[in-house]
Scaffold this motif. Structure first.
Motif, PDB file in Angstrom:
ATOM      1  N   LEU A  61      27.742 -86.605  67.656  1.00 51.90           N
ATOM      2  CA  LEU A  61      27.679 -88.038  67.332  1.00 51.90           C
ATOM      3  C   LEU A  61      26.340 -88.409  66.707  1.00 51.90           C
ATOM      4  O   LEU A  61      26.294 -89.188  65.745  1.00 51.90           O
ATOM      5  CB  LEU A  61      27.922 -88.881  68.588  1.00 51.90           C
ATOM      6  N   ILE A  62      25.251 -87.848  67.249  1.00 47.83           N
ATOM      7  CA  ILE A  62      23.928 -88.102  66.658  1.00 47.83           C
ATOM      8  C   ILE A  62      23.923 -87.637  65.207  1.00 47.83           C
ATOM      9  O   ILE A  62      23.445 -88.333  64.304  1.00 47.83           O
ATOM     10  CB  ILE A  62      22.819 -87.387  67.468  1.00 47.83           C
ATOM     11  N   GLY A  63      24.461 -86.450  64.956  1.00 47.41           N
ATOM     12  CA  GLY A  63      24.522 -85.946  63.588  1.00 47.41           C
ATOM     13  C   GLY A  63      25.343 -86.848  62.688  1.00 47.41           C
ATOM     14  O   GLY A  63      24.920 -87.205  61.578  1.00 47.41           O
ATOM     15  N   ALA A  64      26.530 -87.244  63.167  1.00 44.19           N
ATOM     16  CA  ALA A  64      27.428 -88.057  62.348  1.00 44.19           C
ATOM     17  C   ALA A  64      26.882 -89.455  62.090  1.00 44.19           C
ATOM     18  O   ALA A  64      27.118 -90.034  61.029  1.00 44.19           O
ATOM     19  CB  ALA A  64      28.798 -88.153  63.021  1.00 44.19           C
ATOM     20  N   LEU A  65      26.148 -90.011  63.043  1.00 44.68           N
ATOM     21  CA  LEU A  65      25.630 -91.375  62.899  1.00 44.68           C
ATOM     22  C   LEU A  65      24.257 -91.418  62.228  1.00 44.68           C
ATOM     23  O   LEU A  65      23.928 -92.394  61.554  1.00 44.68           O
ATOM     24  CB  LEU A  65      25.552 -92.050  64.268  1.00 44.68           C
ATOM     25  N   TYR A  66      23.461 -90.372  62.410  1.00 47.03           N
ATOM     26  CA  TYR A  66      22.095 -90.368  61.870  1.00 47.03           C
ATOM     27  C   TYR A  66      22.012 -89.703  60.499  1.00 47.03           C
ATOM     28  O   TYR A  66      21.049 -89.925  59.778  1.00 47.03           O
ATOM     29  CB  TYR A  66      21.157 -89.622  62.817  1.00 47.03           C
ATOM     30  N   GLY A  67      22.994 -88.868  60.163  1.00 46.82           N
ATOM     31  CA  GLY A  67      22.882 -88.065  58.951  1.00 46.82           C
ATOM     32  C   GLY A  67      22.272 -86.719  59.277  1.00 46.82           C
ATOM     33  O   GLY A  67      21.695 -86.524  60.354  1.00 46.82           O
ATOM     34  N   TRP A  68      22.416 -85.767  58.349  1.00 46.73           N
ATOM     35  CA  TRP A  68      22.050 -84.394  58.698  1.00 46.73           C
ATOM     36  C   TRP A  68      20.556 -84.197  58.935  1.00 46.73           C
ATOM     37  O   TRP A  68      20.148 -83.493  59.844  1.00 46.73           O
ATOM     38  CB  TRP A  68      22.599 -83.403  57.684  1.00 46.73           C
ATOM     39  N   ARG A  69      19.715 -84.853  58.148  1.00 42.99           N
ATOM     40  CA  ARG A  69      18.269 -84.653  58.314  1.00 42.99           C
ATOM     41  C   ARG A  69      17.759 -85.284  59.615  1.00 42.99           C
ATOM     42  O   ARG A  69      17.126 -84.621  60.437  1.00 42.99           O
ATOM     43  CB  ARG A  69      17.514 -85.240  57.131  1.00 42.99           C
ATOM     44  N   LEU A  70      18.019 -86.566  59.769  1.00 39.21           N
ATOM     45  CA  LEU A  70      17.528 -87.282  60.948  1.00 39.21           C
ATOM     46  C   LEU A  70      18.229 -86.805  62.213  1.00 39.21           C
ATOM     47  O   LEU A  70      17.617 -86.728  63.282  1.00 39.21           O
ATOM     48  CB  LEU A  70      17.713 -88.792  60.759  1.00 39.21           C
ATOM     49  N   GLY A  71      19.507 -86.458  62.096  1.00 40.58           N
ATOM     50  CA  GLY A  71      20.239 -85.945  63.250  1.00 40.58           C
ATOM     51  C   GLY A  71      19.656 -84.640  63.744  1.00 40.58           C
ATOM     52  O   GLY A  71      19.397 -84.465  64.946  1.00 40.58           O
ATOM     53  N   ALA A  72      19.426 -83.705  62.825  1.00 39.87           N
ATOM     54  CA  ALA A  72      18.838 -82.419  63.212  1.00 39.87           C
ATOM     55  C   ALA A  72      17.429 -82.610  63.760  1.00 39.87           C
ATOM     56  O   ALA A  72      17.043 -81.975  64.750  1.00 39.87           O
ATOM     57  CB  ALA A  72      18.826 -81.461  62.020  1.00 39.87           C
ATOM     58  N   ALA A  73      16.651 -83.506  63.145  1.00 37.51           N
ATOM     59  CA  ALA A  73      15.284 -83.767  63.613  1.00 37.51           C
ATOM     60  C   ALA A  73      15.293 -84.331  65.029  1.00 37.51           C
ATOM     61  O   ALA A  73      14.441 -83.980  65.863  1.00 37.51           O
ATOM     62  CB  ALA A  73      14.579 -84.728  62.661  1.00 37.51           C
ATOM     63  N   THR A  74      16.253 -85.191  65.331  1.00 37.21           N
ATOM     64  CA  THR A  74      16.366 -85.783  66.668  1.00 37.21           C
ATOM     65  C   THR A  74      16.677 -84.712  67.706  1.00 37.21           C
ATOM     66  O   THR A  74      16.090 -84.684  68.791  1.00 37.21           O
ATOM     67  CB  THR A  74      17.462 -86.867  66.676  1.00 37.21           C
ATOM     68  N   VAL A  75      17.597 -83.807  67.366  1.00 39.54           N
ATOM     69  CA  VAL A  75      17.958 -82.734  68.293  1.00 39.54           C
ATOM     70  C   VAL A  75      16.775 -81.779  68.498  1.00 39.54           C
ATOM     71  O   VAL A  75      16.511 -81.338  69.624  1.00 39.54           O
ATOM     72  CB  VAL A  75      19.212 -81.979  67.797  1.00 39.54           C
ATOM     73  N   VAL A  76      16.048 -81.475  67.425  1.00 41.10           N
ATOM     74  CA  VAL A  76      14.864 -80.620  67.553  1.00 41.10           C
ATOM     75  C   VAL A  76      13.821 -81.295  68.458  1.00 41.10           C
ATOM     76  O   VAL A  76      13.193 -80.638  69.298  1.00 41.10           O
ATOM     77  CB  VAL A  76      14.269 -80.297  66.166  1.00 41.10           C
ATOM     78  N   ALA A  77      13.655 -82.607  68.310  1.00 42.56           N
ATOM     79  CA  ALA A  77      12.705 -83.338  69.162  1.00 42.56           C
ATOM     80  C   ALA A  77      13.122 -83.259  70.624  1.00 42.56           C
ATOM     81  O   ALA A  77      12.278 -83.068  71.518  1.00 42.56           O
ATOM     82  CB  ALA A  77      12.607 -84.796  68.710  1.00 42.56           C
ATOM     83  N   TRP A  78      14.405 -83.373  70.887  1.00 47.66           N
ATOM     84  CA  TRP A  78      14.925 -83.271  72.257  1.00 47.66           C
ATOM     85  C   TRP A  78      14.682 -81.868  72.830  1.00 47.66           C
ATOM     86  O   TRP A  78      14.247 -81.714  73.971  1.00 47.66           O
ATOM     87  CB  TRP A  78      16.408 -83.628  72.233  1.00 47.66           C
ATOM     88  N   LEU A  79      14.938 -80.837  72.020  1.00 48.34           N
ATOM     89  CA  LEU A  79      14.691 -79.469  72.473  1.00 48.34           C
ATOM     90  C   LEU A  79      13.199 -79.208  72.678  1.00 48.34           C
ATOM     91  O   LEU A  79      12.804 -78.451  73.576  1.00 48.34           O
ATOM     92  CB  LEU A  79      15.279 -78.467  71.477  1.00 48.34           C
ATOM     93  N   ALA A  80      12.349 -79.858  71.875  1.00 43.76           N
ATOM     94  CA  ALA A  80      10.900 -79.732  72.060  1.00 43.76           C
ATOM     95  C   ALA A  80      10.489 -80.348  73.393  1.00 43.76           C
ATOM     96  O   ALA A  80       9.625 -79.806  74.093  1.00 43.76           O
ATOM     97  CB  ALA A  80      10.163 -80.406  70.904  1.00 43.76           C
ATOM     98  N   GLU A  81      11.112 -81.471  73.743  1.00 44.19           N
ATOM     99  CA  GLU A  81      10.850 -82.074  75.060  1.00 44.19           C
ATOM    100  C   GLU A  81      11.208 -81.093  76.176  1.00 44.19           C
ATOM    101  O   GLU A  81      10.474 -80.944  77.152  1.00 44.19           O
ATOM    102  CB  GLU A  81      11.661 -83.364  75.217  1.00 44.19           C
TER     103      GLU A  81
END
Length: 196
Positions: A61-81
């Motif tokens: 859902l994050i990917g579909a709503l944020y778009g591929w760049r921002l969605g992937a960046a958000t997931v990477v930020a979560w994994l960094a946490e």
């Protein structure tokens, strides 16, 4: 009414329209997204070696709503946490050790599947076309299982990896894909307005 403009006008792929948002708003979206991803991790059914969670639904859902760049960046930020030790993964897990454990392949697949759903959403596989949105999410869910299963196979063998790390999750992948497509459809409904 300009017929040509209505014919060529394309609805935004996401009701959030973050691709046109100011940088500050996109930064806030990443913070909110990591919070949603963390919350989804706590909705879990304990299983060995891989628990069932709502993470893949949230990631797609994050990917579909944020778009591929921002969605992937958000997931990477979560994994960094998670890598920093914050308890943002399933059952409150965090720390570097989770990235070498049995769930590591699934975790590393998450930015990829967010990017896949985001890319397909931008190409029209979104809430405006719920069947294609379902297919996009199903592709992402299956990709997660393939990547996670392959990594798990190196740890416990191919047969056990399939039996414990892929097979039990196939029905859930379909259900989460259907739920995700329904959510996207509900969010998209009413967003496209005819030109005056």
């Amino acid at each position: 009414m300009n017929y040509a403009s209505t014919r060529t006008a394309k609805p935004a792929f996401s009701p959030l329209d973050l691709q046109n948002a100011p940088l500050v708003l996109r930064g806030l979206a990443i913070v909110l997204g990591t919070g949603i991803l963390a919350a989804s991790s706590y909705v879990a059914v304990p299983m060995i070696p891989v628990p069932i969670t709502m993470q893949t639904l949230a990631v797609t859902l994050i990917g579909a709503l944020y778009g591929w760049r921002l969605g992937a960046a958000t997931v990477v930020a979560w994994l960094a946490e998670a890598a920093m030790g914050m308890p943002v993964l399933a059952n409150g897990a965090g720390g570097l050790h989770v990235f070498v454990g049995p769930t590591s392949g699934y975790l590393f697949s998450f930015p990829v599947i967010a990017a896949v759903t985001g890319f397909l959403a931008e190409k029209g596989w979104n809430g405006h076309r719920p069947v294609l949105a379902f297919v996009a999410m199903m592709i992402a869910n299956l990709l997660c299982l393939v990547i996670g299963g392959v990594v798990l196979a190196f740890m416990i063998g191919a047969q056990k990896a399939f039996l414990f790390g892929v097979l039990p999750f196939l029905v859930g992948a379909g259900l989460k894909s259907a739920l995700g497509a329904a959510i996207l459809r509900l969010l998209a409904r009413g967003r496209t307005k005819p030109a005056a």
